[in-house]
Design a protein around this motif. Structure first.
Motif, short mmCIF file in Angstrom:
data_model
loop_
_atom_site.label_atom_id
_atom_site.label_comp_id
_atom_site.label_asym_id
_atom_site.label_seq_id
_atom_site.Cartn_x
_atom_site.Cartn_y
_atom_site.Cartn_z
N PHE B 283 64.89 6.76 13.08
CA PHE B 283 64.82 7.07 12.43
C PHE B 283 65.62 6.07 11.02
CE2 PHE B 283 66.06 10.95 15.14
CZ PHE B 283 64.94 11.80 13.86
N HIS B 284 65.18 6.28 10.46
CA HIS B 284 65.29 4.94 8.97
C HIS B 284 65.37 5.77 7.21
CE1 HIS B 284 64.08 0.99 11.32
NE2 HIS B 284 63.36 2.35 11.75
N MET B 285 66.18 5.16 6.30
CA MET B 285 66.70 5.45 5.25
C MET B 285 65.22 5.27 4.06
SD MET B 285 68.75 7.50 5.22
CE MET B 285 68.47 8.29 3.95
N VAL B 286 64.36 5.43 3.83
CA VAL B 286 63.62 4.80 2.20
C VAL B 286 64.64 4.09 1.30
CG1 VAL B 286 62.11 5.37 0.80
CG2 VAL B 286 62.19 7.31 3.15
N GLY B 303 64.84 -6.84 4.60
CA GLY B 303 66.36 -5.78 4.95
C GLY B 303 64.91 -4.92 4.91
N SER B 304 63.65 -4.94 4.65
CA SER B 304 62.94 -3.91 5.10
C SER B 304 61.70 -3.77 5.54
CB SER B 304 62.86 -3.08 3.36
OG SER B 304 64.20 -2.32 2.74
N VAL B 315 54.67 3.51 2.62
CA VAL B 315 56.19 3.60 2.68
C VAL B 315 57.20 2.41 2.55
CG1 VAL B 315 56.55 4.92 4.39
CG2 VAL B 315 58.18 5.64 2.45
N VAL B 316 58.65 1.92 1.99
CA VAL B 316 59.00 0.89 2.54
C VAL B 316 60.91 1.52 3.22
CG1 VAL B 316 59.95 -0.83 1.59
CG2 VAL B 316 57.84 -0.16 0.51
N LEU B 317 60.98 0.55 4.00
CA LEU B 317 61.85 1.80 4.95
C LEU B 317 62.55 0.45 5.35
CD1 LEU B 317 60.36 4.69 7.41
CD2 LEU B 317 60.70 4.71 5.03
N LYS B 318 64.39 0.48 5.47
CA LYS B 318 65.11 0.29 5.44
C LYS B 318 65.05 -0.55 6.76
CE LYS B 318 67.67 0.70 1.67
NZ LYS B 318 69.62 0.60 1.36
#
Lengths: 315, 616
Positions: B283-286, B303-304, B315-318
């Protein structure tokens, strides 16, 4: 009581020791040369690759399958009979970029073309890196076994005898490997097990002779080491022949009845038992004498031996 | 008086041999056709399941020999193969997906024998057929994951402590943390060290750069590998259970490898598919601040990372992983109030608290579920190992509505997808990808053939040896033969008693060899007795001296063989280990029977009597 062998007094076994040792030396040298030049025909366990064993309903022409498998994915495969003319074994090499599964499928497809009723009996795939590790571990195992034995025998007997026994064992291992190399017999894991068993077995013989040598050194106070050794070998000879005989019987039974998967194992044992028995007689003891073993070396152990004679220690 | 055993010694010999015989008995009973019912996660096999199955089979007219509920699994024995197939079909139809129903062959050991621990020898795959896999865990990947986690830790720790860093990156050497000046570097080093972190820190300052290098300590590295291996074993065990194979083996071998053995399975392709489905979930934050268009053009913020969604669209995720699949304890496909498929997920306590913290701080932000799968690319590396292909895909992006705890749902999936995802999550994720480095399939007919060959060899070898001993040593030969037969039965008994001992084809060879070598003890003793007799000793004296003098020889000779067997056991794998085990057991039992066993008989027959001549 009837005897297979009735030896009166003591036979001068050591009379032939020098020429026989020289012959052994030549044998070891020849084995080493063969191992260095021809090498060992390593089995799947060590090289990696894939083996497919199939049973056909009819005897097959190996060449047909060979021709069918002569294509990029499976070139260089070895096709041979395995046990009977209906059983065929295919050894496939690892090819970069080709899955072993696909190779196996190809082989089975070609086999089905020849005979629809073909049965796949065994498929084995071993990664090459696994094989390399095994070869390393196997070699290490033999060396570790020899070292452990060297320590044990030095502790229980004497370092000269220990050196003799380990030299004899190394001789057995090298000559057995040498024969496998010269005849290009396949060397797999079971053969390695066989070789290690030979180490144990051959040592058995050596220990029995040594035990008697130690005893006789204490008994035959006026005799020379050579006489003691000769007497000891003579006294244990009938035991050696009988035990070697019974072991050979069972190994021959394994060779004839045990099935093809056990052949390599049985072959290495058959060889090893011959070589091991003769090396215990001619190499192990002879080397100990050349190293100068004599009665004084046996003295410290006398204390232990006395202890072992106490009835309470007996079964 | 010479050659008399005290009563207790005789009793002890009888007792030991009797125990050996007793535990060899289970091998005589053969096997029953059986059906095995195991619960997959969430369900449980209970007494009511047992009753249900019994009633079901009675209704179908299938006679049940015995039905046992043990260790959470149900074993139903039936009379023949036909009943077995019908029973399996009926049971699996009735019980449904939550149980796996497998065909099995169960030892037909009577209950009274079983209750005292009696069970037959376990057969190796080479004797009963099946598939054997040796799998290797990709430790590089496990370490990479751990380092990624560390990087995230360092960032938050330094940020919380208000220590300004210029960047944190993974390099070949380890994790590099860059600073602007030496002061901050020292401050950070002292701080990070005080936090433990299991890492070794060293300054790599020079050329105007202020770099702190963090590397894993030896112990930590070992621990990471150990955890990766154990986690993978658990996961593979769960997956194997999904296959519905009776009595599978999942075992570690060495530091990086796992052995999987599936008896009776011939379809390797299916087995591999399930075992090799090395999927995991993260699970990653967007990254809300990131400009997706710029990222697609190649300007991804530090970092992303840019990912593709399953539905399409980037989509770009952290990079920081909020939670990994390791914490998932349960997952079921279900439907929401609008009948849209979703997956309900349960987390373990640690996962729950991490997740609760994360969601609390990120309400109304988007969280993505990243699905990572490793597939066999079909290519091989130069060293012959399988090249794995990594596939990453965002399967769902959801807005966190409220603080979530240990139970939550992932929505926005298709029906089949939710089923699949639930299955994969339930079976657990592999912490690092595995590849198959060894694979062996033995057909069932070959297994039976191997047993048959082994027995033939044993019968022939044994018959000739027995005959020879009887002819050559007469009465004493018969005694040796008794000892030899007792020895063989005791080997079988001990093999059956030891839980880890497995009979393999080389194991049978080991037994045959034992027959040949076991007489050595007796030959040594008897030859000695003959010698003593020739030297003019009395009969009693000769027997006494014979046994006495041969003892240390036999002990020395056998100990050395035992050493080699032990070494063989230590380095050998599979079948060779099986050989070593039988050889070791054979050496011990043959020493006992040859020295103590025959002595008891000899003493009973001749001991303490006036005997003029021995039949030897």
């Amino acid at each position: 009581m009837f005897q297979i062998l009735t030896l009166k007094g003591s036979v001068d076994f050591l009379k032939h020791a020098l020429p026989i040792s020289i012959m052994s030396g030549i044998l070891v040298l020849a084995s080493l040369v063969s191992l260095a030049t021809v090498g060992i025909n390593w089995g799947l366990d060590f090289t990696g690759g894939t083996v497919v064993e199939m049973e056909f309903s009819q005897p097959q022409d190996l060449n047909k399958l060979r021709v069918a498998l002569d294509r990029p994915e499976t070139s260089g495969s070895v096709v041979q009979n395995f046990g009977s003319s209906r059983d065929i074994l295919v050894r496939l090499q690892v090819r970069e970029g080709i899955k072993s599964d696909d190779q196996v499928k190809l082989v089975l497809a070609e086999a089905t073309k020849l005979d629809a009723a073909v049965v796949q009996k065994r498929v084995e795939f071993v990664g090459p890196q696994v094989g390399e590790e095994l070869a390393e571990q196997g070699g290490l195992a033999v060396v570790v076994a020899l070292i452990c034995i060297l320590i044990y025998v030095s502790f229980r007997f004497e370092w000269r005898l220990a050196a003799g026994s380990v030299a004899a064992l190394a001789h057995d291992v090298i000559v057995t490997l040498g024969v496998f190399s010269v005849l290009q017999l396949e060397f797999d894991l079971t053969v390695l097990a066989g070789v290690l068993t030979v180490v144990g077995y051959s040592l058995n013989d050596t220990i029995v002779v040594y035990d008697r040598i130690r005893e006789n050194f204490l008994k035959m106070r006026k005799s020379t080491p050579r006489e003691v050794v000769n007497a000891s070998i003579t006294q244990t000879m009938s035991r050696t022949i009988i035990t070697t005989g019974t072991t050979l019987i069972t190994v021959v039974a394994l060779f004839l009845k045990g099935g093809t998967l056990i052949h390599g194992f049985a072959t290495s044992l058959l060889l090893g038992i011959f070589v091991g028995t003769y090396s215990s007689i001619y190499i192990a003891s002879y080397l100990a004498i050349r190293l100068g073993v004599c009665r004084e070396h046996m003295m410290p152990v006398e204390v232990e031996k006395e202890g072992a004679d106490q009835p309470s220690m007996m079964p | 008086m010479l050659n008399k055993y005290p009563m207790w010694k005789n009793l002890m010999v009888v007792l030991i041999i009797a125990v050996g015989f007793f535990y060899a008995i289970p091998n005589l009973f053969g096997e029953d056709y059986a059906v095995q019912v195991v619960a997959t996660r969430g369900a449980e096999v209970t007494v009511s399941t047992q009753t249900q199955v019994s009633e079901l089979l009675a209704g179908k007219g299938i006679a049940v020999k015995r039905s046992e509920l043990e260790k959470g699994q149900l074993l139903v024995r039936v009379n023949n193969a036909e009943d077995q197939l019908q029973a399996r079909e009926a049971i699996s139809d009735t019980l449904g997906d939550k149980f796996t129903v497998a065909l099995n062959l169960a030892p037909a050991t009577p209950e009274w024998l079983e209750s005292v621990g009696g069970s037959p020898m376990k057969l190796g795959l080479d004797l009963r057929g099946g598939v054997h896999f040796l799998m290797e865990v990709d430790m590089g990947e496990a370490i990479r994951k751990m380092e990624e986690a560390k990087i995230a830790d360092f960032r938050t720790q330094l940020r919380d402590e208000k220590i300004r860093y210029a960047g944190v990156n993974r390099t070949v050497k380890g994790i590099e943390i860059k600073f602007r000046d030496a002061d901050t570097l020292n401050q950070a080093e002292a701080f990070l060290k005080s936090r433990g972190n299991d890492m070794l820190f060293s300054e790599q300052t020079g050329g105007g750069n202020f770099v702190l290098l963090a590397t894993m300590s030896e112990t930590y590295l070992r621990q990471v590998k150990e955890e990766a291996l154990n986690q993978n074993i658990t996961t593979i065990r769960n997956r194997v259970n999904e296959l519905g194979v009776a009595e599978p083996v999942v075992q570690r071998q060495g530091a990086e490898r796992i052995i999987v053995e599936l008896p009776g399975v011939q379809d390797t392709a299916r087995a591999k598919e399930i075992l090799g489905a090395t999927a995991s979930i993260e699970f990653h934050m967007v990254d809300e601040k990131a400009d997706v268009a710029a990222a697609v053009a190649g300007r991804v913020p530090a970092g992303s990372e840019l990912y593709q969604q399953r539905e399409g669209g980037p989509v770009v995720l952290k990079k920081e992983v909020m939670l990994t699949g390791d914490h998932i304890t349960g997952a079921q496909p279900s439907f929401d109030q609008y009948s849209r498929p979703q997956v309900s997920i349960q987390l373990d306590a640690k996962g729950g608290s991490i997740f609760s913290d994360v969601t609390k701080d990120n309400i109304h932000k988007r969280m993505a579920t990243l699905f990572i799968e490793y597939k066999d690319s079909g290519e091989r590396n130069a060293d012959g190992s399988v090249k794995m292909k990594k596939i990453e895909e965002v399967i769902s992006v959801a807005i966190i509505q409220s603080r979530l705890g240990r139970n939550f749902v992932i929505s926005g999936l298709g029906h089949a997808e939710s089923q699949n995802l639930a299955l994969l999550l339930r079976a657990g994720a592999l912490i690092a990808p595995v590849s198959i480095v060894e694979e062996r399939t033995i057909g069932p007919s070959l297994g039976a053939e191997n047993i048959n060959n082994g027995l033939q060899a044993m019968i022939w070898g044994m018959a000739v040896v027995l005959l020879f001993m009887m002819v050559y040593y007469r009465a004493f030969g018969v005694i040796a033969n008794l000892a030899l037969s007792a020895n063989l039965i005791m080997v079988v008994g001990v093999m059956s008693m030891i839980p880890g001992a497995v009979l393999t084809l080389p194991g049978i060879a080991g037994m045959v060899l034992t027959v040949g070598m076991a007489v050595d003890g007796n030959v040594l003793i008897y030859e000695r007795i003959r010698e003593e007799l020739r030297a003019g000793r009395s009969v009693q004296q000769a027997i006494h001296e014979g046994y006495g003098n041969a003892f240390s020889t036999i002990a020395d000779a056998n100990i050395t063989t035992f050493i080699t067997a032990l070494i063989l056991f230590a380095v050998g794998t599979g079948a060779v280990k099986g050989f070593a085990v039988t050889l070791m057991i054979g050496i011990l039992t043959s020493m006992f029977t040859a020295i103590v066993g025959t002595r008891a008989i000899v003493n009973a027959l001749w001991g303490g009597k006036r005997v003029k001549k021995l039949s030897i």
